[in-house]
Design an enzyme around this catalytic site. Structure first.
Site, mmCIF file in Angstrom:
data_model
loop_
_atom_site.group_PDB
_atom_site.id
_atom_site.type_symbol
_atom_site.label_atom_id
_atom_site.label_comp_id
_atom_site.label_asym_id
_atom_site.label_seq_id
_atom_site.Cartn_x
_atom_site.Cartn_y
_atom_site.Cartn_z
ATOM 1 N N HIS A 174 1.383 -8.161 -4.174
ATOM 2 C CA HIS A 174 0.522 -7.039 -3.771
ATOM 3 C C HIS A 174 0.039 -7.234 -2.325
ATOM 4 O O HIS A 174 0.073 -6.303 -1.520
ATOM 5 C CB HIS A 174 -0.656 -6.971 -4.755
ATOM 6 C CG HIS A 174 -1.770 -6.067 -4.359
ATOM 7 N ND1 HIS A 174 -1.952 -4.820 -4.910
ATOM 8 C CD2 HIS A 174 -2.778 -6.247 -3.475
ATOM 9 C CE1 HIS A 174 -3.024 -4.264 -4.366
ATOM 10 N NE2 HIS A 174 -3.553 -5.112 -3.498
ATOM 11 N N GLU A 175 -0.373 -8.456 -2.014
ATOM 12 C CA GLU A 175 -0.838 -8.753 -0.646
ATOM 13 C C GLU A 175 0.287 -8.589 0.370
ATOM 14 O O GLU A 175 0.071 -8.058 1.467
ATOM 15 C CB GLU A 175 -1.384 -10.180 -0.574
ATOM 16 C CG GLU A 175 -2.626 -10.440 -1.414
ATOM 17 C CD GLU A 175 -3.789 -9.577 -0.996
ATOM 18 O OE1 GLU A 175 -3.853 -9.203 0.185
ATOM 19 O OE2 GLU A 175 -4.619 -9.256 -1.846
ATOM 20 N N HIS A 225 0.596 -5.079 1.274
ATOM 21 C CA HIS A 225 -0.371 -4.607 2.278
ATOM 22 C C HIS A 225 0.099 -4.926 3.698
ATOM 23 O O HIS A 225 -0.152 -4.168 4.628
ATOM 24 C CB HIS A 225 -1.736 -5.253 2.054
ATOM 25 C CG HIS A 225 -2.566 -4.582 1.002
ATOM 26 N ND1 HIS A 225 -2.727 -3.222 0.915
ATOM 27 C CD2 HIS A 225 -3.309 -5.109 -0.007
ATOM 28 C CE1 HIS A 225 -3.530 -2.930 -0.109
ATOM 29 N NE2 HIS A 225 -3.892 -4.054 -0.683
HETATM 30 ZN ZN LIG Z 1 -5.076 -4.576 -2.238
#
Ligand SMILES: [Zn+2]
Length: 299
Positions: free
Chosen positions: A129-130, A133
């Site tokens: 998830h990071e 980003h």
């Molecule tokens: Zn996030």
């Protein structure tokens, strides 16, 4: 930058003296900076990123080589130092926070509190998830925004101006701003989806993501960290749906079970079980092991 939660800065152990030590000297250059903030160049963002990450690394206890948390993280992100065209670097902060964040340059920081809570694959889903980003440039956008905020504050406060992107002493404030910045719901769910695909791409247990979100949603002590964030229950639901879709895809693609006689399968499994007697150790940085899911990866 923060996705699991905004209030990393709340942790006084980490940033207790942010603001208190900010130096203010030199000439006022706020108006110029306000103009500049509209068009922070890539080079400036790069410089800000390097400075803010160096600042955070200096303000937090980074787990050194040989530390069980550092070694565990190293093991579970092995092979991901380059990922999807990005150069990534990983460190653990030895703090209780249940959190993780990334910076535009691919620096990913994982808090020990999060590692205590999660299994390897759950952590990987958060790390994926990071990475999302970073890859989707959400964080770069946050840096822009945070810079604009710190610049406009300057206009009101008559702050300092220096040759660097941020005036001397402003880095702490900027870093706090960037850590407090919230991602939009859309950015969060896009990063979630990226993280899920990351799990698939590398053959990790993709059901781990829904479990990770449920853990973050379900625990009374971590719930507050999510207060300002898109509902983790909802995110867990999405992750569950993606996993269910993937399950059915794999079931549809699986060879007919009749191809392998049941007796042969049982014998193979017994062999496998005998071989699988690796010693287990390192209890502290590991969460309690989940029972392995019945339908793990098939390749
Ligand atoms: Zn996030």
């Amino acid at each position: 930058v923060l996705c699991l939660s905004a209030p990393l800065v709340h942790a006084e152990a980490q940033f207790g003296d942010i603001g208190g030590k900010v130096l203010r000297k030199g000439n006022i250059d706020a108006a110029e900076k306000l103009v500049r903030s509209a068009a922070l160049t890539d080079a400036q963002i790069e410089k800000l990123t390097a400075e803010s990450i160096a600042y955070m690394d200096s303000q937090n206890r980074v787990a050194p080589d040989g530390d069980p948390y550092a070694e565990r993280l190293k093991r579970l992100v092995k092979g991901h130092e380059t990922e999807d065209g990005l150069q990534l670097n990983f460190k653990v902060y030895l703090v209780r926070d249940v959190n993780a964040f990334a910076a535009p340059d691919g620096s990913i920081r994982v808090m020990a509190g999060l590692m205590q809570l999660m299994t390897d694959d759950e952590l990987r889903s958060i790390i994926g998830h990071e990475i999302g980003h970073v890859k989707l440039k959400h964080i770069k956008k946050q840096y822009q925004k945070a810079y604009a905020v710190s610049a406009s504050r300057d206009a009101a406060q008559a702050n300092t101006g220096q040759a660097s992107v941020l005036a001397e002493g402003e880095l702490g404030k900027f870093t706090e701003e960037v850590l407090n910045a919230k991602f939009s719901r859309t950015d969060e769910s896009n990063a979630d989806e990226y993280g899920f695909k990351f799990m698939l791409k590398h053959g990790y247990e993709y059901h781990a993501m829904e479990v990770a979100f449920l853990k973050l949603a379900g625990d009374g002590t971590t719930k507050t960290l999510w207060d300002t964030h898109p509902d983790p229950d909802e995110r867990a639901k999405h992750a569950e749906q993606w996993a269910a879709t993937e399950d059915s895809k794999r079931q549809a693609a699986a060879p007919a079970p009749a191809a392998v006689p049941a007796s042969a399968t049982a014998a193979d499994e017994a062999d496998e079980a005998e071989k699988d007697t690796e010693p287990k150790a390192e209890p502290s940085p590991e969460p309690a092991q989940d029972a392995p899911a019945g339908d793990s990866t098939e390749d």
